[in-house]
Design a protein around this motif. Structure first.
Motif, PDB file in Angstrom:
ATOM      1  N   LYS A  77       0.800  -1.221  -0.182  1.00 10.94           N
ATOM      2  CA  LYS A  77      -0.055   0.023  -0.134  1.00 10.94           C
ATOM      3  C   LYS A  77       0.956   1.286  -0.062  1.00 10.94           C
ATOM      4  N   GLY A  78       1.843   1.343  -0.892  1.00  9.47           N
ATOM      5  CA  GLY A  78       2.672   2.527  -1.076  1.00  9.47           C
ATOM      6  C   GLY A  78       3.781   2.582   0.037  1.00  9.47           C
ATOM      7  N   GLU A  79       3.861   1.844   0.975  1.00  8.45           N
ATOM      8  CA  GLU A  79       4.764   1.853   1.953  1.00  8.45           C
ATOM      9  C   GLU A  79       5.993   1.103   1.985  1.00  8.45           C
ATOM     10  N   PHE A  80       7.045   1.572   2.016  1.00 12.23           N
ATOM     11  CA  PHE A  80       8.351   0.642   1.879  1.00 12.23           C
ATOM     12  C   PHE A  80       8.436  -0.235   3.260  1.00 12.23           C
ATOM     13  N   VAL A  81       8.424  -1.541   2.657  1.00 13.82           N
ATOM     14  CA  VAL A  81       8.525  -2.375   4.022  1.00 13.82           C
ATOM     15  C   VAL A  81       9.890  -2.955   4.307  1.00 13.82           C
ATOM     16  N   GLY A  82      10.497  -3.282   3.229  1.00 18.45           N
ATOM     17  CA  GLY A  82      12.094  -3.678   3.457  1.00 18.45           C
ATOM     18  C   GLY A  82      12.519  -4.525   2.404  1.00 18.45           C
ATOM     19  N   GLY A  83      13.967  -4.771   2.342  1.00 18.38           N
ATOM     20  CA  GLY A  83      14.557  -5.737   1.473  1.00 18.38           C
ATOM     21  C   GLY A  83      14.390  -7.282   1.859  1.00 18.38           C
ATOM     22  N   CYS A  84      15.385  -8.186   1.478  1.00 17.75           N
ATOM     23  CA  CYS A  84      15.196  -9.697   1.680  1.00 17.75           C
ATOM     24  C   CYS A  84      15.266  -9.932   3.079  1.00 17.75           C
ATOM     25  N   ASP A  85      16.128  -9.434   3.879  1.00 18.33           N
ATOM     26  CA  ASP A  85      16.560  -9.844   5.491  1.00 18.33           C
ATOM     27  C   ASP A  85      15.317  -9.469   6.099  1.00 18.33           C
ATOM     28  N   ILE A  86      14.443  -7.980   5.999  1.00 21.77           N
ATOM     29  CA  ILE A  86      13.461  -7.684   6.771  1.00 21.77           C
ATOM     30  C   ILE A  86      12.173  -8.346   6.386  1.00 21.77           C
ATOM     31  N   VAL A  87      12.337  -8.795   5.008  1.00 23.86           N
ATOM     32  CA  VAL A  87      10.861  -9.524   4.810  1.00 23.86           C
ATOM     33  C   VAL A  87      11.061 -10.962   5.479  1.00 23.86           C
ATOM     34  N   ARG A  88      12.208 -11.450   5.219  1.00 18.31           N
ATOM     35  CA  ARG A  88      12.134 -12.863   5.859  1.00 18.31           C
ATOM     36  C   ARG A  88      11.988 -12.819   7.459  1.00 18.31           C
ATOM     37  N   GLU A  89      12.782 -12.080   7.966  1.00 19.28           N
ATOM     38  CA  GLU A  89      12.302 -11.819   9.416  1.00 19.28           C
ATOM     39  C   GLU A  89      11.011 -11.679   9.842  1.00 19.28           C
ATOM     40  N   MET A  90      10.236 -10.586   9.174  1.00 16.07           N
ATOM     41  CA  MET A  90       8.859 -10.261   9.606  1.00 16.07           C
ATOM     42  C   MET A  90       8.073 -11.487   9.214  1.00 16.07           C
ATOM     43  N   PHE A  91       8.482 -12.151   8.033  1.00 17.85           N
ATOM     44  CA  PHE A  91       7.709 -13.377   7.881  1.00 17.85           C
ATOM     45  C   PHE A  91       7.809 -14.462   8.958  1.00 17.85           C
ATOM     46  N   THR A  92       8.875 -14.702   9.363  1.00 11.67           N
ATOM     47  CA  THR A  92       9.090 -15.785  10.590  1.00 11.67           C
ATOM     48  C   THR A  92       8.482 -15.308  11.563  1.00 11.67           C
ATOM     49  N   SER A  93       8.473 -13.949  12.073  1.00 11.34           N
ATOM     50  CA  SER A  93       8.119 -13.546  13.388  1.00 11.34           C
ATOM     51  C   SER A  93       6.505 -13.214  13.198  1.00 11.34           C
ATOM     52  N   GLY A  94       5.991 -13.399  11.980  1.00  6.12           N
ATOM     53  CA  GLY A  94       4.448 -13.031  11.866  1.00  6.12           C
ATOM     54  C   GLY A  94       4.058 -11.860  11.467  1.00  6.12           C
ATOM     55  N   GLU A  95       5.070 -10.663  11.787  1.00  9.20           N
ATOM     56  CA  GLU A  95       4.797  -9.252  11.446  1.00  9.20           C
ATOM     57  C   GLU A  95       4.240  -8.982  10.201  1.00  9.20           C
ATOM     58  N   LEU A  96       4.960  -9.491   9.106  1.00 11.89           N
ATOM     59  CA  LEU A  96       4.595  -9.354   7.631  1.00 11.89           C
ATOM     60  C   LEU A  96       2.946  -9.644   7.579  1.00 11.89           C
ATOM     61  N   GLN A  97       2.413 -11.027   7.998  1.00  8.57           N
ATOM     62  CA  GLN A  97       1.043 -11.114   8.009  1.00  8.57           C
ATOM     63  C   GLN A  97       0.383 -10.211   8.717  1.00  8.57           C
ATOM     64  N   THR A  98       0.779  -9.721   9.767  1.00  9.20           N
ATOM     65  CA  THR A  98       0.030  -8.689  10.576  1.00  9.20           C
ATOM     66  C   THR A  98      -0.091  -7.538   9.658  1.00  9.20           C
ATOM     67  N   LEU A  99       0.974  -7.135   9.165  1.00  7.80           N
ATOM     68  CA  LEU A  99       1.119  -5.673   8.422  1.00  7.80           C
ATOM     69  C   LEU A  99       0.220  -5.996   7.040  1.00  7.80           C
ATOM     70  N   LEU A 100       0.134  -7.040   6.448  1.00  8.44           N
ATOM     71  CA  LEU A 100      -0.732  -7.214   5.518  1.00  8.44           C
ATOM     72  C   LEU A 100      -2.221  -7.368   5.982  1.00  8.44           C
ATOM     73  N   ASP A 101      -2.557  -7.857   6.859  1.00  9.36           N
ATOM     74  CA  ASP A 101      -3.936  -7.735   7.586  1.00  9.36           C
ATOM     75  C   ASP A 101      -4.304  -6.349   7.837  1.00  9.36           C
ATOM     76  N   ASP A 102      -3.428  -5.622   8.661  1.00 13.95           N
ATOM     77  CA  ASP A 102      -3.563  -4.145   8.927  1.00 13.95           C
ATOM     78  C   ASP A 102      -3.927  -3.371   7.840  1.00 13.95           C
ATOM     79  N   LYS A 103      -3.255  -3.660   6.649  1.00 15.35           N
ATOM     80  CA  LYS A 103      -3.109  -2.768   5.359  1.00 15.35           C
ATOM     81  C   LYS A 103      -4.376  -3.296   4.661  1.00 15.35           C
ATOM     82  N   GLY A 104      -4.876  -4.329   4.969  1.00 14.40           N
ATOM     83  CA  GLY A 104      -6.444  -4.661   4.274  1.00 14.40           C
ATOM     84  C   GLY A 104      -5.941  -5.390   3.011  1.00 14.40           C
ATOM     85  N   VAL A 105      -4.850  -6.077   2.828  1.00 12.82           N
ATOM     86  CA  VAL A 105      -4.419  -6.797   1.811  1.00 12.82           C
ATOM     87  C   VAL A 105      -4.921  -8.283   1.767  1.00 12.82           C
ATOM     88  N   VAL A 106      -5.950  -8.889   0.917  1.00 14.32           N
ATOM     89  CA  VAL A 106      -6.269 -10.091   1.004  1.00 14.32           C
ATOM     90  C   VAL A 106      -5.241 -10.972   0.378  1.00 14.32           C
TER      91      VAL A 106
END
Lengths: 111, 77
Positions: A77-106
């Motif tokens: 949704k137009g916001e920079f999330v990160g590169g490979c390290d950060i996306v992987r870290e966020m996926f492992t911790s579940g933060e990426l899923q939370t971010l997608l939910d918060d931003k209303g991404v189905v």
């Protein structure tokens, strides 16, 4: 220079999830880009892959746009999330899923 | 087109004086490293902002002279 920024902004405005990457989602040409494609595919997230290798000015322009020196770069949704390290870290911790939910991404995670 | 671990550590510590840095050479080619950086400068900052602080300390070498640096950042305490 502004046309690169306009190009970037229009990609971000017309696509909820954008991955500026090396290669394409089907043929990533860099391990780090491929890793992010894998995370998004595993989560079943629809995304627009933008191949920066096709446009050197875009490849440099995106780094200035986000003040981030490397590719890939993930935007939700137009916001920079990160590169490979950060996306992987966020996926492992579940933060990426939370971010997608918060931003209303189905998305529909793989079973 | 390469950097050695000591140079990376020196630059990071120059930019983040309290940083504790551990570096791993992933492929032995001077181009692919993993680094864990702990500094209180990261407190209250997002992951992106934390990594940007490290990239600033590397004074523009990230993505050019240094091709890949897998980063893990966290505050000291």
């Amino acid at each position: 220079m502004t046309d690169v920024n306009d190009q970037i902004k229009s990609e971000l405005e017309t696509n909820p999830v954008v991955l500026f990457m090396k290669g394409t989602p089907v043929f990533p040409q860099c391990g780090f880009s491929a890793a992010v494609v894998q995370v998004l595919t595993h989560l079943g997230v629809k995304f627009k892959g933008v191949n920066v290798l096709e446009d050197p000015s875009l490849r440099e322009g995106i780094k200035r746009f986000s003040d981030w020196p490397t590719i890939p770069q993930l935007y939700v949704k137009g916001e920079f999330v990160g590169g490979c390290d950060i996306v992987r870290e966020m996926f492992t911790s579940g933060e990426l899923q939370t971010l997608l939910d918060d931003k209303g991404v189905v998305y529909t995670p793989a079973a | 087109m390469a950097m050695d671990a000591a140079e990376i550590e020196r630059l990071i510590k120059q930019g983040l004086p309290d940083a504790v840095v551990t570096i791993q050479d992933l492929r032995g080619d001077g181009d692919h490293y993993a680094a864990e950086v702990r500094s209180n400068a990261f407190k209250g900052k997002s992951r992106v902002q934390q990594h940007q602080l490290v990239y600033k300390a590397l004074q523009g070498r990230m993505g050019g002279q240094l091709h890949a640096l897998a980063l893990q950042t966290a505050p000291l305490d």
